[in-house]
Write a protein that holds these residues in place. Structure first.
Motif, short mmCIF file in Angstrom:
data_model
loop_
_atom_site.label_atom_id
_atom_site.label_comp_id
_atom_site.label_asym_id
_atom_site.label_seq_id
_atom_site.Cartn_x
_atom_site.Cartn_y
_atom_site.Cartn_z
N CYS A 75 93.12 116.81 53.09
CA CYS A 75 93.69 116.71 51.75
C CYS A 75 93.84 115.24 51.36
O CYS A 75 93.54 114.85 50.23
N HIS A 115 103.64 117.18 48.85
CA HIS A 115 103.54 116.88 50.29
C HIS A 115 104.85 116.28 50.79
O HIS A 115 104.91 115.10 51.14
N CYS A 153 100.20 121.36 50.45
CA CYS A 153 99.92 121.98 49.15
C CYS A 153 99.13 123.27 49.24
O CYS A 153 98.99 123.97 48.24
N CYS A 213 95.83 123.01 53.55
CA CYS A 213 96.67 121.82 53.74
C CYS A 213 98.10 122.28 54.00
O CYS A 213 98.61 123.18 53.32
N TYR A 223 101.22 114.13 43.95
CA TYR A 223 100.81 114.21 45.36
C TYR A 223 102.03 114.14 46.27
O TYR A 223 102.15 114.91 47.24
ZN LIG Z 1 97.61 118.84 50.33
#
Ligand SMILES: [Zn+2]
Length: 169
Positions: free
Chosen positions: A34, A66, A12, A9, A62
């Motif tokens: 993701c 991101h 992350c 991703c 999250y």
């Molecule tokens: Zn991610």
């Protein structure tokens, strides 16, 4: 059937399926694979109240993992979600109060926040760990570990975030 191709991703670093589809709302913030895993995690939280208690931290984590490209929206998002983590971990505030103070943070800091250079794009704990939880207790434990790890990785910016969080109290 061919094996799905896995890619890291872009936010992350989690190993996720290379696929087309929606991703987190900000450009270049995360990969669709993701986002799909995060969707499974949120589905558990919304389907059972037993999975829900750490929802606030789940959303914060999250968002911080991101960050996307620097824009007024992403700058605000990362700063305010880090303030929420600070209020949670260092001031031990319950999630309802953190949510209330986040609204205050958005209002108080409009246009005054700085871009925080992401310390990494490859985390040791990601959605892939959280999604494997088999019970509500495991889920809550993994969300807390994921969040705590992320807060610690962003340590270079704690000196900026702490006074902003404290100013909301
Ligand atoms: Zn991610």
């Amino acid at each position: 059937m061919t094996e799905p191709v896995l890619i890291p991703c872009i936010g992350c670093g989690a190993s996720v399926v290379d696929m087309d589809g929606p991703a987190f709302r900000y450009p270049n913030s995360g990969s669709p694979g993701c986002w799909a895993v995060y969707g499974e995690i949120l589905a558990k939280e919304f389907q059972s109240p037993l999975y829900f208690p750490e929802h606030r931290l789940c959303v914060d984590t999250y968002a911080v993992q991101h960050p996307g490209d620097p824009t007024p929206q992403t700058i605000q998002s990362v700063n305010v979600h880090l303030m929420a983590m600070c209020l949670t971990f260092e001031h031990n505030l319950p999630s309802q109060q953190v949510t209330f103070l986040m609204a205050r943070a958005v209002k108080a800091n409009k246009g005054h926040l700085a871009w925080l250079e992401p310390p990494t794009f490859s985390y040791e704990i990601t959605v892939n760990d959280v999604v494997k939880a088999q019970t509500p207790a495991e889920h809550l434990d993994w969300v807390r570990r994921w969040a705590r790890h992320t807060w610690e990785v962003w340590q270079p910016h704690h000196a900026v975030i702490r006074p902003l969080a404290a100013s909301l109290l």
